[in-house]
Motif scaffolding. Sequence first.
Motif, PDB file in Angstrom:
ATOM      1  N   ALA A  51     113.439 -90.703   6.927  1.00  0.00           N
ATOM      2  CA  ALA A  51     114.779 -90.179   7.200  1.00  0.00           C
ATOM      3  C   ALA A  51     114.747 -89.230   8.398  1.00  0.00           C
ATOM      4  CB  ALA A  51     115.331 -89.472   5.964  1.00  0.00           C
ATOM      5  N   SER A  52     113.707 -88.421   8.476  1.00  0.00           N
ATOM      6  CA  SER A  52     113.567 -87.486   9.596  1.00  0.00           C
ATOM      7  C   SER A  52     113.309 -88.224  10.904  1.00  0.00           C
ATOM      8  CB  SER A  52     112.444 -86.494   9.310  1.00  0.00           C
ATOM      9  OG  SER A  52     112.708 -85.761   8.131  1.00  0.00           O
ATOM     10  N   LEU A  53     112.497 -89.267  10.856  1.00  0.00           N
ATOM     11  CA  LEU A  53     112.270 -90.087  12.044  1.00  0.00           C
ATOM     12  C   LEU A  53     113.572 -90.720  12.524  1.00  0.00           C
ATOM     13  CD1 LEU A  53     108.923 -91.837  11.062  1.00  0.00           C
ATOM     14  CD2 LEU A  53     109.255 -90.451  13.120  1.00  0.00           C
ATOM     15  N   ALA A  54     114.394 -91.203  11.587  1.00  0.00           N
ATOM     16  CA  ALA A  54     115.664 -91.842  11.941  1.00  0.00           C
ATOM     17  C   ALA A  54     116.593 -90.864  12.659  1.00  0.00           C
ATOM     18  CB  ALA A  54     116.344 -92.402  10.691  1.00  0.00           C
ATOM     19  N   VAL A  55     116.548 -89.598  12.264  1.00  0.00           N
ATOM     20  CA  VAL A  55     117.368 -88.580  12.926  1.00  0.00           C
ATOM     21  C   VAL A  55     116.876 -88.347  14.354  1.00  0.00           C
ATOM     22  CG1 VAL A  55     117.955 -86.115  12.906  1.00  0.00           C
ATOM     23  CG2 VAL A  55     118.067 -87.452  10.784  1.00  0.00           C
ATOM     24  N   VAL A  57     115.109 -90.420  16.325  1.00  0.00           N
ATOM     25  CA  VAL A  57     114.913 -91.597  17.172  1.00  0.00           C
ATOM     26  C   VAL A  57     115.914 -91.653  18.332  1.00  0.00           C
ATOM     27  CG1 VAL A  57     116.307 -93.346  15.959  1.00  0.00           C
ATOM     28  CG2 VAL A  57     114.138 -93.993  17.016  1.00  0.00           C
ATOM     29  N   ALA A  58     117.081 -91.029  18.179  1.00  0.00           N
ATOM     30  CA  ALA A  58     118.055 -91.010  19.283  1.00  0.00           C
ATOM     31  C   ALA A  58     117.482 -90.249  20.475  1.00  0.00           C
ATOM     32  CB  ALA A  58     119.367 -90.383  18.816  1.00  0.00           C
ATOM     33  N   GLU A  59     116.797 -89.145  20.196  1.00  0.00           N
ATOM     34  CA  GLU A  59     116.202 -88.349  21.277  1.00  0.00           C
ATOM     35  C   GLU A  59     114.847 -88.912  21.728  1.00  0.00           C
ATOM     36  OE1 GLU A  59     114.945 -83.724  22.274  1.00  0.00           O
ATOM     37  OE2 GLU A  59     116.009 -84.167  20.418  1.00  0.00           O
ATOM     38  N   GLN A  64     110.965 -95.290  17.002  1.00  0.00           N
ATOM     39  CA  GLN A  64     111.469 -96.425  16.230  1.00  0.00           C
ATOM     40  C   GLN A  64     110.324 -97.296  15.710  1.00  0.00           C
ATOM     41  OE1 GLN A  64     114.604 -97.141  15.159  1.00  0.00           O
ATOM     42  NE2 GLN A  64     113.724 -98.897  14.090  1.00  0.00           N
ATOM     43  N   GLU A  65     109.280 -97.446  16.502  1.00  0.00           N
ATOM     44  CA  GLU A  65     108.143 -98.252  16.065  1.00  0.00           C
ATOM     45  C   GLU A  65     107.506 -97.684  14.797  1.00  0.00           C
ATOM     46  OE1 GLU A  65     103.698 -99.726  17.416  1.00  0.00           O
ATOM     47  OE2 GLU A  65     104.792 -98.375  18.738  1.00  0.00           O
ATOM     48  N   LEU A  66     107.461 -96.367  14.690  1.00  0.00           N
ATOM     49  CA  LEU A  66     106.889 -95.763  13.480  1.00  0.00           C
ATOM     50  C   LEU A  66     107.730 -96.109  12.263  1.00  0.00           C
ATOM     51  CD1 LEU A  66     105.932 -93.566  15.899  1.00  0.00           C
ATOM     52  CD2 LEU A  66     104.861 -92.656  13.855  1.00  0.00           C
ATOM     53  N   ILE A  67     109.042 -96.106  12.425  1.00  0.00           N
ATOM     54  CA  ILE A  67     109.927 -96.495  11.321  1.00  0.00           C
ATOM     55  C   ILE A  67     109.630 -97.935  10.911  1.00  0.00           C
ATOM     56  CG2 ILE A  67     112.326 -96.915  10.661  1.00  0.00           C
ATOM     57  CD1 ILE A  67     113.084 -94.572  12.566  1.00  0.00           C
ATOM     58  N   GLU A  68     109.495 -98.809  11.901  1.00  0.00           N
ATOM     59  CA  GLU A  68     109.259-100.229  11.615  1.00  0.00           C
ATOM     60  C   GLU A  68     107.934-100.457  10.891  1.00  0.00           C
ATOM     61  OE1 GLU A  68     109.732-101.969  15.492  1.00  0.00           O
ATOM     62  OE2 GLU A  68     111.876-101.489  15.526  1.00  0.00           O
ATOM     63  N   VAL A  69     106.925 -99.658  11.223  1.00  0.00           N
ATOM     64  CA  VAL A  69     105.616 -99.810  10.577  1.00  0.00           C
ATOM     65  C   VAL A  69     105.587 -99.138   9.205  1.00  0.00           C
ATOM     66  CG1 VAL A  69     103.159 -99.186  10.745  1.00  0.00           C
ATOM     67  CG2 VAL A  69     104.359-100.094  12.748  1.00  0.00           C
ATOM     68  N   LEU A  70     106.221 -97.967   9.090  1.00  0.00           N
ATOM     69  CA  LEU A  70     106.120 -97.188   7.855  1.00  0.00           C
ATOM     70  C   LEU A  70     107.126 -97.595   6.779  1.00  0.00           C
ATOM     71  CD1 LEU A  70     105.490 -93.643   9.359  1.00  0.00           C
ATOM     72  CD2 LEU A  70     103.814 -95.157   8.280  1.00  0.00           C
ATOM     73  N   ALA A  71     108.287 -98.105   7.171  1.00  0.00           N
ATOM     74  CA  ALA A  71     109.309 -98.455   6.169  1.00  0.00           C
ATOM     75  C   ALA A  71     108.798 -99.466   5.131  1.00  0.00           C
ATOM     76  CB  ALA A  71     110.583 -98.944   6.844  1.00  0.00           C
ATOM     77  N   GLY A 122     103.156 -78.399  14.782  1.00  0.00           N
ATOM     78  CA  GLY A 122     103.574 -78.766  16.136  1.00  0.00           C
ATOM     79  C   GLY A 122     105.040 -79.146  16.151  1.00  0.00           C
ATOM     80  N   SER A 123     105.453 -79.909  15.149  1.00  0.00           N
ATOM     81  CA  SER A 123     106.861 -80.220  14.922  1.00  0.00           C
ATOM     82  C   SER A 123     107.029 -80.544  13.443  1.00  0.00           C
ATOM     83  CB  SER A 123     107.323 -81.405  15.788  1.00  0.00           C
ATOM     84  OG  SER A 123     106.896 -82.649  15.254  1.00  0.00           O
ATOM     85  N   THR A 124     108.267 -80.540  12.993  1.00  0.00           N
ATOM     86  CA  THR A 124     108.540 -80.866  11.593  1.00  0.00           C
ATOM     87  C   THR A 124     108.071 -82.280  11.267  1.00  0.00           C
ATOM     88  OG1 THR A 124     110.419 -79.373  11.607  1.00  0.00           O
ATOM     89  CG2 THR A 124     110.364 -81.000   9.847  1.00  0.00           C
ATOM     90  N   LEU A 125     108.285 -83.218  12.190  1.00  0.00           N
ATOM     91  CA  LEU A 125     107.869 -84.598  11.953  1.00  0.00           C
ATOM     92  C   LEU A 125     106.355 -84.721  11.811  1.00  0.00           C
ATOM     93  CD1 LEU A 125     110.072 -86.794  14.331  1.00  0.00           C
ATOM     94  CD2 LEU A 125     110.135 -86.706  11.836  1.00  0.00           C
TER      95      LEU A 125
END
Length: 193
Positions: A51-55, A57-59, A64-71, A122-125
Motif C-alpha cells: 500500500a505504501s509503495l502504491a502511494v 509510485v506516482a513520485e 512499480q516493479e516492486l509492486i509487481e514482484v511483491l504482490a 532511510g525512508s519509511t518504505l
Amino acid sequence: MGFRLSKIYTRTGDKGETGLGDGRRVAKDHPRVEAIGEVDTLNSQLGLLLASLAVEVAEYPALQELIEVLAPCQHRLFDLGGELAMPAYQALNVKEVERLETAIDAWNEEVGPLENFILPGGSTLIAQAHVCRSLARSAERRCQQLNAVEPLAGPGLAYINRLSDLLFVAARVIARRQGVAEVLWVAAAKPGS
C-alpha cells in the motif's frame, strides 16, 4: 472456493484451542498455530508495504516493479498458511521459489555487492521492507520449529527463506530508486579509544 465464513465468531476457541483445516483441534500455542500466525503477521505487514509503495509510485515510477514482484507474494503466503492449516494440502510449487530467485538476482545486480552492514531506515518504505524481512525470518523460524516436530512437505520452507532474501534486496532497491542513501552501521567505539 466453496467455503465461506458466514459467522466470524464461533466461541469454539474461548478455552485456548483452535481448529485446523483437517478437523483437528490444537492448543493456540501449538507450533503449527504459531507458524500460521507468523505467516499471517508477515502477510499483513507486506500488505502495508505494498500500500505504501502504491502511494509513492506516482513520485517514483520505478517502484512499480516492486509492486509487481511483491504482490503475488501475499497470495503465496496465504497458500502457505493454507498448507500449515491443512497438512495434506499442497499449493506452493518450486516455480514460486525460482520466481523469487530470479527477482533477487536481477535486483542484486542493480544494487551491487553489499560493502557494509545496513540498518533499517532511510525512508519509511525502506524501513517497512526491513520489517517485512525480519518478520519473514521469524515466520521461517516458526516453520522450522514446526518442521522439527511435524515434518513439512513441499517447498514452503525454501519459499519463506527466499522471500526474506527478496525483501532484503527489495529494501536496497527501494533506496536506490528513491535516491536515498542506505543507513550504514557504525560500530561502537572500542573501549578505551
